[in-house]
Design an enzyme around this catalytic site. Structure first.
Site, short mmCIF file in Angstrom:
data_model
loop_
_atom_site.label_atom_id
_atom_site.label_comp_id
_atom_site.label_asym_id
_atom_site.label_seq_id
_atom_site.Cartn_x
_atom_site.Cartn_y
_atom_site.Cartn_z
N PRO A 113 6.29 -2.99 -5.10
CA PRO A 113 6.52 -3.46 -3.66
C PRO A 113 6.03 -2.47 -2.65
O PRO A 113 6.33 -1.15 -2.86
CB PRO A 113 7.82 -3.75 -3.68
CG PRO A 113 8.13 -4.14 -4.94
CD PRO A 113 7.55 -3.30 -5.88
N CYS A 114 5.29 -2.70 -1.59
CA CYS A 114 4.47 -1.82 -0.90
C CYS A 114 5.46 -1.81 0.62
O CYS A 114 5.05 -1.08 1.53
CB CYS A 114 3.13 -2.19 -0.34
SG CYS A 114 2.94 -4.02 0.26
N ASN A 115 6.53 -2.62 0.87
CA ASN A 115 7.09 -2.82 2.07
C ASN A 115 7.48 -1.71 2.69
O ASN A 115 7.10 -1.56 4.06
CB ASN A 115 8.41 -3.61 2.03
CG ASN A 115 8.13 -5.01 1.19
OD1 ASN A 115 7.72 -5.06 -0.10
ND2 ASN A 115 8.62 -5.98 1.75
#
EC number: 2.1.1.37
Length: 368
Positions: A87-89
């Site tokens: 996940p890149c959030n």
């Protein structure tokens, strides 16, 4: 040689589609392929999409739905390859830039756990370009160190891929880290761009061939009359801050103005980055018609074929599309990995970083 692939944070299957579509044949007639073995994602709709398109079986139990924190890694079948777009959030340039201190930043560690236990021959990890500057560059270096030392150890080739240079009709820049287990005595080389000078345009992507009206995931968005009127004043390539918009139709926004808000595509250029979340004005807008793109049109910009059907409600589908890795780019990278194992030469370019530069010399990655 068939590489059995495990996958974390699998989403709808963009990375998987590219990897499992790759096939290389060496001079002796031996085939090199990547086969789905198991995958995990917490999102119900994404898992349904993955089962339908990658497994061709909506009840396939090899797609494990649930939080990665609850995944029993030791009970998973053996694998030869691992793929994970962690996940890149918390690393995205859009957002709060929490990096390692956020809820999503440390999730890469589950990929490290799989490497430690299953020791696949290679892995492919993907994240946003903002990873390189998160926590003043320290997050990127920490992740590379842990990946390199996982299991039996891996040779890493990290690179910032500009997907418009790989036939994707979208300016989407992502860090891909390819690791090959050290005992394989192989080093991955970054495949050379295939469209370095002549990008695929959005007009080519959406109209060649035209999308048939009955195609799945092709429903239109309903706009209020004021939005339609405003869009009619915005030329191709311009956004909501275009000076030619009448005062009464302009957005009343204080502070930072994101360039992608109500930005209309330019037909002769690649799209700007397709995203999976965000409110009004972030849905990507047609250059000729005063409307947002349909999910199928967004999927075209991500290089998903029209027969790839996304499951879930409209916003869930949009989320899946925006978070996915473009299958066309994934296939090119996978083919380069397979050629590396097959001993087949291919055109390559120098990676943006080398492991020595980032780790042994202590250099902090620079921002693009």
């Amino acid at each position: 040689m068939i590489f059995r692939k495990g996958e974390l944070f699998s989403g709808p299957g963009g990375l998987a589609l590219g990897l499992t579509s790759a096939c290389i044949v060496d001079d002796s007639g031996n085939e090199y392929k990547i086969k789905h073995e198991w995958s995990n994602d917490y999102d119900e709709s994404a898992c349904k999409t993955y089962r339908r398109n990658i497994c061709q079986n909506i009840d396939d139990s090899s797609v494990i739905e649930g939080p990665v924190q609850e995944l029993d890694i030791e009970s998973l079948p053996p694998i030869d390859a691992l793929a994970f777009g962690f996940p890149c959030n918390d690393y995205s340039v859009v957002g709060e830039h929490k990096g390692m201190s956020g809820d999503y930043g440390p999730l890469y560690s589950y990929g490290v756990k799989v490497l430690n236990y299953h020791n696949p021959k290679f892995f492919i990890a993907e994240n946003v370009g903002g990873l390189q500057s998160a926590n003043e560059g320290k997050a990127f270096i920490q992740i590379l160190k842990e990946l390199a030392s996982a299991g039996l150890g891996y040779h890493l080739t990290p690179h910032l891929y500009k997907f418009e240079e790989y036939g994707v009709p979208q300016k989407r820049h992502r860090i891909i880290i390819v690791g090959i287990r050290k005992d394989q005595d192989l080093v991955f080389k970054v495949p050379a761009p295939i469209t370095p000078d002549k990008y695929v345009t959005v007009n080519e992507a959406l109209n060649n061939p035209p999308i048939l009206d009955f195609t799945e995931n092709h429903e239109l968005t309903k706009h209020n009359p004021k939005t339609i009127e405003m869009l009619n004043y915005i030329p191709p390539g311009k956004n909501a801050w275009y000076e030619g918009i009448p005062e009464d139709l302009r957005l009343k926004v204080k502070g930072a103005r994101m360039s992608q808000i109500y930005k209309r595509l330019h037909p002769d250029e690649p799209s700007y980055t397709v995203t999976g979340s965000g409110g009004g004005g972030t849905h990507v807008y047609h250059w000729d018609e005063p409307r947002a793109l349909t999910n199928r049109e967004r999927a075209r910009l991500q290089t998903f074929p029209d027969h790839f059907v996304f499951e879930g409600k409209k916003e869930k589908v949009r989320q899946q599309i925006g978070m996915a890795v473009p299958p066309k780019a994934a296939k090119i990278i996978a083919e380069a990995v397979l050629k590396t194992f097959a001993g087949i030469e291919y055109p390559f370019v120098k990676p943006k970083w080398t492991f020595d530069e980032l780790i042994h010399e202590g250099k902090v990655p620079y921002t693009v």
